[in-house]
Design a protein around this motif. Sequence first.
Motif, PDB file in Angstrom:
ATOM      1  N   PRO A  49      -3.493  68.670 -23.549  1.00 29.01           N
ATOM      2  CA  PRO A  49      -4.673  69.179 -22.494  1.00 29.01           C
ATOM      3  C   PRO A  49      -4.736  67.937 -21.529  1.00 29.01           C
ATOM      4  N   TRP A  50      -5.752  68.184 -20.713  1.00 24.93           N
ATOM      5  CA  TRP A  50      -5.777  67.261 -19.564  1.00 24.93           C
ATOM      6  C   TRP A  50      -6.395  65.582 -19.625  1.00 24.93           C
ATOM      7  N   LEU A  51      -6.317  65.165 -19.683  1.00 26.37           N
ATOM      8  CA  LEU A  51      -7.628  63.922 -19.239  1.00 26.37           C
ATOM      9  C   LEU A  51      -6.878  63.222 -17.482  1.00 26.37           C
ATOM     10  N   VAL A  52      -8.945  63.434 -17.616  1.00 26.50           N
ATOM     11  CA  VAL A  52      -8.917  62.712 -16.208  1.00 26.50           C
ATOM     12  C   VAL A  52      -9.337  60.784 -15.882  1.00 26.50           C
ATOM     13  N   TYR A  53      -8.674  59.832 -15.381  1.00 26.56           N
ATOM     14  CA  TYR A  53      -9.228  58.912 -15.162  1.00 26.56           C
ATOM     15  C   TYR A  53      -9.902  58.452 -14.015  1.00 26.56           C
ATOM     16  N   LEU A  54     -11.487  57.893 -14.684  1.00 27.92           N
ATOM     17  CA  LEU A  54     -11.941  57.834 -13.552  1.00 27.92           C
ATOM     18  C   LEU A  54     -12.064  56.081 -13.257  1.00 27.92           C
ATOM     19  N   GLN A  55     -11.151  55.096 -12.679  1.00 33.97           N
ATOM     20  CA  GLN A  55     -11.366  53.909 -11.815  1.00 33.97           C
ATOM     21  C   GLN A  55     -12.942  53.234 -11.949  1.00 33.97           C
ATOM     22  N   GLY A  61      -9.065  52.048  -6.299  1.00 32.99           N
ATOM     23  CA  GLY A  61      -7.963  53.399  -6.651  1.00 32.99           C
ATOM     24  C   GLY A  61      -7.400  53.292  -7.705  1.00 32.99           C
ATOM     25  N   ALA A  62      -6.983  54.614  -8.608  1.00 35.60           N
ATOM     26  CA  ALA A  62      -6.895  53.590  -9.668  1.00 35.60           C
ATOM     27  C   ALA A  62      -5.732  53.445  -9.551  1.00 35.60           C
ATOM     28  N   THR A  63      -5.375  52.778 -11.049  1.00 35.57           N
ATOM     29  CA  THR A  63      -4.604  52.007 -11.403  1.00 35.57           C
ATOM     30  C   THR A  63      -3.140  52.691 -11.410  1.00 35.57           C
ATOM     31  N   ARG A  64      -2.182  51.621 -10.361  1.00 45.06           N
ATOM     32  CA  ARG A  64      -0.995  52.229 -10.610  1.00 45.06           C
ATOM     33  C   ARG A  64       0.254  51.931 -11.661  1.00 45.06           C
ATOM     34  N   PHE A  65       0.661  52.010 -12.259  1.00 42.95           N
ATOM     35  CA  PHE A  65       1.027  52.011 -13.301  1.00 42.95           C
ATOM     36  C   PHE A  65       2.190  51.937 -13.163  1.00 42.95           C
ATOM     37  N   HIS A  66       3.614  51.133 -13.696  1.00 36.02           N
ATOM     38  CA  HIS A  66       4.613  50.853 -14.045  1.00 36.02           C
ATOM     39  C   HIS A  66       5.322  51.177 -15.497  1.00 36.02           C
ATOM     40  N   GLY A  67       5.858  53.036 -15.630  1.00 33.32           N
ATOM     41  CA  GLY A  67       5.737  53.429 -16.848  1.00 33.32           C
ATOM     42  C   GLY A  67       5.003  53.539 -18.180  1.00 33.32           C
ATOM     43  N   ARG A  68       4.702  53.246 -18.461  1.00 31.98           N
ATOM     44  CA  ARG A  68       4.141  54.054 -19.921  1.00 31.98           C
ATOM     45  C   ARG A  68       2.757  52.379 -20.310  1.00 31.98           C
ATOM     46  N   GLU A  69       2.851  51.279 -19.177  1.00 32.10           N
ATOM     47  CA  GLU A  69       2.058  50.022 -19.703  1.00 32.10           C
ATOM     48  C   GLU A  69       0.694  50.993 -20.314  1.00 32.10           C
ATOM     49  N   SER A  70       0.035  49.544 -20.618  1.00 29.20           N
ATOM     50  CA  SER A  70      -1.374  49.525 -20.573  1.00 29.20           C
ATOM     51  C   SER A  70      -1.957  50.536 -21.600  1.00 29.20           C
ATOM     52  N   LEU A  83      -4.148  60.711 -12.536  1.00 25.65           N
ATOM     53  CA  LEU A  83      -5.052  59.524 -12.527  1.00 25.65           C
ATOM     54  C   LEU A  83      -5.676  59.546 -10.796  1.00 25.65           C
ATOM     55  N   LEU A  84      -6.577  59.596 -11.081  1.00 20.78           N
ATOM     56  CA  LEU A  84      -7.568  59.798  -9.219  1.00 20.78           C
ATOM     57  C   LEU A  84      -7.711  58.424  -8.876  1.00 20.78           C
ATOM     58  N   ASP A  85      -7.379  59.055  -7.388  1.00 18.87           N
ATOM     59  CA  ASP A  85      -8.329  57.852  -6.837  1.00 18.87           C
ATOM     60  C   ASP A  85      -9.876  58.545  -6.356  1.00 18.87           C
ATOM     61  N   GLN A  86     -10.381  57.904  -6.604  1.00 16.34           N
ATOM     62  CA  GLN A  86     -11.970  58.304  -6.363  1.00 16.34           C
ATOM     63  C   GLN A  86     -11.957  57.953  -4.555  1.00 16.34           C
ATOM     64  N   ARG A  87     -13.002  59.308  -4.260  1.00 15.80           N
ATOM     65  CA  ARG A  87     -13.401  59.610  -2.406  1.00 15.80           C
ATOM     66  C   ARG A  87     -13.304  58.051  -2.299  1.00 15.80           C
ATOM     67  N   GLY A  88     -12.596  58.169  -1.134  1.00 18.00           N
ATOM     68  CA  GLY A  88     -12.956  56.931  -0.131  1.00 18.00           C
ATOM     69  C   GLY A  88     -12.142  55.433  -0.884  1.00 18.00           C
ATOM     70  N   THR A  89     -11.057  55.813  -1.729  1.00 17.82           N
ATOM     71  CA  THR A  89     -10.472  54.796  -2.080  1.00 17.82           C
ATOM     72  C   THR A  89      -9.375  55.053  -2.690  1.00 17.82           C
ATOM     73  N   GLY A  90      -8.289  53.989  -1.865  1.00 22.48           N
ATOM     74  CA  GLY A  90      -6.417  53.622  -2.636  1.00 22.48           C
ATOM     75  C   GLY A  90      -6.034  55.107  -1.340  1.00 22.48           C
TER      76      GLY A  90
END
Length: 343
Positions: A49-55, A61-70, A83-90
């Motif tokens: 299943p999908w999960l969309v993240y809204l920062q 913009g959406a967090t730039r993760f490294h691997g499986r952190e946080s 991990l979606l960069d909302q319009r106008g960001t990132g």
Amino acid sequence: MTVSYRQPGVVLTDRRFSVPLDHDDPAGERIELYAREVVPAARGGAELPWLVYLQGGPGFGATRFHGRESWLDRALRDFRVLLLDQRGTGSSTPANRQTLPLRGGPREQADYLAHFRADSIVRDCEAIRPEVTGGAPWTVLGQSFGGFCATHYLSVAPEGLAGALITGGLPTLDGDADAVYRAAYPRMARKSAAHYARYPQDVERARRIAAYLAEHEPVLSGGYKLTVPAFQSLGILLGTGDGSHRLHYLMEDAFVRTPSGTALSDAFQENVQALLSYAGNPLYAVLHEAIYAQGERPTAWAAERVRAEFPRFDAGKTLAGDEPLLFTGEAVQRWMFDSDPAL
């Protein structure tokens, strides 16, 4: 074109989508959205299943993760994450001081930015969901302002959601921006007091820095005008887990001796500029206060107006007496647009 690559434990895929600038005019101008798909390396081909993240923000913009952190590590046990960069960001058709002049003058720029609110972000999600999930509902995770977006999503398009997770962003039903800041300033005062209780030596340090700024108002290397209110706004750090410690270490090396006398150190100035500049997320400054608006009533610089109701935050009066300087927090005020060249 999609591009996939690996980090430790995950496979990432860059995805880009074309959506209308104005969803009520689908044949009109279009903008690009960028999102990063993340899936566990061992389950790349699995039906998840999908999960969309809204920062949070707005304007980040959406967090730039490294691997499986946080929190991403936990989410990947159950979901394929977008991990979606909302319009106008990132990387999503950025809106900033460099791009906005393409729209025309101030009125045209304001009309353009009216399409960057939570309602448009939710409609973006619904526009790309069929392409991402094949039409299946997905779960949304909203952080801070992303929670405001998730609440709007639940209101206008619940059929698109399998679930909604909200962290730290639940909007009021009938409060306004004035009420938000009338609640916030006493909390800012308590946060300042707690910081000074932990680091009592910072009472004199903060007063000394503020006195220097009141006399000199230095312009930092990037063009930022460092005023006393700007220094006070570093209290936004006090809203984070380690922020009090960071503020303390920032202030302890604020001054150096020079041939011309005592001055703010270059290191202090550079660190402050990095903390205060909105160059990386200018939409935050433009849109933040508006997320607390109700109806058509303008917020009219609510944070600045309400601050006047709490005279203890007046640095001039503080420096004329012997009280500790109070720091402010997450609030956008008019002087920022004169101090920060990114705005």
